[in-house]
Design an enzyme around this catalytic site. Structure first.
Site, PDB file in Angstrom:
ATOM      1  N   ILE A 266       3.206  -0.368   1.011  1.00 35.92           N
ATOM      2  CA  ILE A 266       4.310   0.095   1.868  1.00 35.92           C
ATOM      3  C   ILE A 266       5.402   0.780   1.040  1.00 35.92           C
ATOM      4  O   ILE A 266       6.185   1.577   1.583  1.00 35.92           O
ATOM      5  CB  ILE A 266       4.887  -1.086   2.684  1.00 35.92           C
ATOM      6  CG1 ILE A 266       5.539  -0.622   3.960  1.00 35.92           C
ATOM      7  CG2 ILE A 266       5.831  -1.937   1.860  1.00 35.92           C
ATOM      8  CD1 ILE A 266       5.879  -1.751   4.927  1.00 35.92           C
TER       9      ILE A 266
ATOM     10  N   HIS B 186      -3.239  -9.613  -5.799  1.00 33.85           N
ATOM     11  CA  HIS B 186      -3.451  -8.226  -5.357  1.00 33.85           C
ATOM     12  C   HIS B 186      -3.536  -7.306  -6.561  1.00 33.85           C
ATOM     13  O   HIS B 186      -2.783  -7.447  -7.524  1.00 33.85           O
ATOM     14  CB  HIS B 186      -2.351  -7.751  -4.404  1.00 33.85           C
ATOM     15  CG  HIS B 186      -0.958  -7.976  -4.909  1.00 33.85           C
ATOM     16  ND1 HIS B 186      -0.340  -9.198  -4.879  1.00 33.85           N
ATOM     17  CD2 HIS B 186      -0.074  -7.124  -5.461  1.00 33.85           C
ATOM     18  CE1 HIS B 186       0.868  -9.102  -5.383  1.00 33.85           C
ATOM     19  NE2 HIS B 186       1.061  -7.851  -5.762  1.00 33.85           N
TER      20      HIS B 186
HETATM   21  P1  5GP Z   1       3.835  -7.190  -6.805  1.00 32.15           P
HETATM   22  O1  5GP Z   1       5.163  -6.854  -7.454  1.00 32.15           O
HETATM   23  O2  5GP Z   1       3.838  -8.561  -6.181  1.00 32.15           O
HETATM   24  O3  5GP Z   1       2.683  -6.963  -7.746  1.00 32.15           O
HETATM   25  O4  5GP Z   1       3.653  -6.107  -5.655  1.00 32.15           O
HETATM   26  C1  5GP Z   1       3.769  -6.385  -4.298  1.00 32.15           C
HETATM   27  C2  5GP Z   1       3.522  -5.081  -3.575  1.00 32.15           C
HETATM   28  O5  5GP Z   1       3.358  -5.364  -2.203  1.00 32.15           O
HETATM   29  C3  5GP Z   1       4.669  -4.071  -3.696  1.00 32.15           C
HETATM   30  O6  5GP Z   1       4.168  -2.873  -4.277  1.00 32.15           O
HETATM   31  C4  5GP Z   1       5.128  -3.881  -2.266  1.00 32.15           C
HETATM   32  O7  5GP Z   1       5.512  -2.561  -1.966  1.00 32.15           O
HETATM   33  C5  5GP Z   1       3.910  -4.317  -1.455  1.00 32.15           C
HETATM   34  N1  5GP Z   1       4.246  -4.836  -0.140  1.00 32.15           N
HETATM   35  C6  5GP Z   1       5.145  -5.815   0.128  1.00 32.15           C
HETATM   36  N2  5GP Z   1       5.185  -6.068   1.450  1.00 32.15           N
HETATM   37  C7  5GP Z   1       4.269  -5.251   2.017  1.00 32.15           C
HETATM   38  C8  5GP Z   1       3.853  -5.044   3.371  1.00 32.15           C
HETATM   39  O8  5GP Z   1       4.328  -5.670   4.321  1.00 32.15           O
HETATM   40  N3  5GP Z   1       2.895  -4.120   3.581  1.00 32.15           N
HETATM   41  C9  5GP Z   1       2.344  -3.395   2.557  1.00 32.15           C
HETATM   42  N4  5GP Z   1       1.394  -2.512   2.881  1.00 32.15           N
HETATM   43  N5  5GP Z   1       2.707  -3.562   1.282  1.00 32.15           N
HETATM   44  C10 5GP Z   1       3.667  -4.480   1.009  1.00 32.15           C
END
Ligand code: 5GP
Length: 136
Positions: free
Chosen positions: A30, A98
């Site tokens: 997102i 992820h």
């Molecule tokens: P992290 O920092 O945990 O590795 O990355 C989390 C990722 O999840 C971020 O890039 C953020 O933009 C994405 N993200 C968070 N909430 C959502 C959501 O509701 N939908 C989508 N598609 N991505 C999300």
């Protein structure tokens, strides 16, 4: 732990789906760092990679290169990073495993990496400890 990705997996929060099989879901991030930024997640609710089952890990590993090829083809960007953060200090914000696929179109866009290499010291003992830990 309940996360936004659990809700996406249950269909309670929408996502722009790119791929799905029995064990894996991939969808557009997102908040993309660059166009084509895709997230690949296991359906299994593991918080960190070290908690993921071999079965889910294999399922992700099987599909990751295929997803990277699709991202390359569609964006026209031939270089990219695959990133997987574990723990808040390591930049994890959503506590469900992820993998990010992030196209790197040029020096300034995409993932910026602060990489300060050190000197390998005590490597023999360290490698030996790691081999022993893998056996345990
Ligand atoms: P992290 O920092 O945990 O590795 O990355 C989390 C990722 O999840 C971020 O890039 C953020 O933009 C994405 N993200 C968070 N909430 C959502 C959501 O509701 N939908 C989508 N598609 N991505 C999300």
């Amino acid at each position: 732990m309940e996360t936004i990705f659990s809700k996406i997996l249950r269909g309670e929060v929408p996502c722009l789906k790119v791929y799905e099989d029995d064990l894996v879901l991939a969808f557009l991030d997102i908040g993309p760092l660059t166009r084509g930024h895709v997230l690949v997640i296991p359906k299994e609710p593991a918080e960190r990679l070290d908690q993921l089952s071999d079965e889910s890990a294999a399922a992700i590993g099987r599909v990751l290169p295929r997803l990277c090829r699709a991202v390359k083809r569609v964006t026209g960007v031939d270089q990219y990073n695959v990133l997987e953060n574990n723990g808040p200090r390591a930049h994890q914000a959503v506590f469900h495993v992820h993998f990010h696929i992030i196209p790197k179109p040029n020096e300034s866009e995409g993932l910026g990496v602060g990489w300060r290499p050190g000197k390998l010291e005590g490597g023999e003992a360290l490698a030996s400890d790691l081999r022993a830990a893998l056996e345990g």
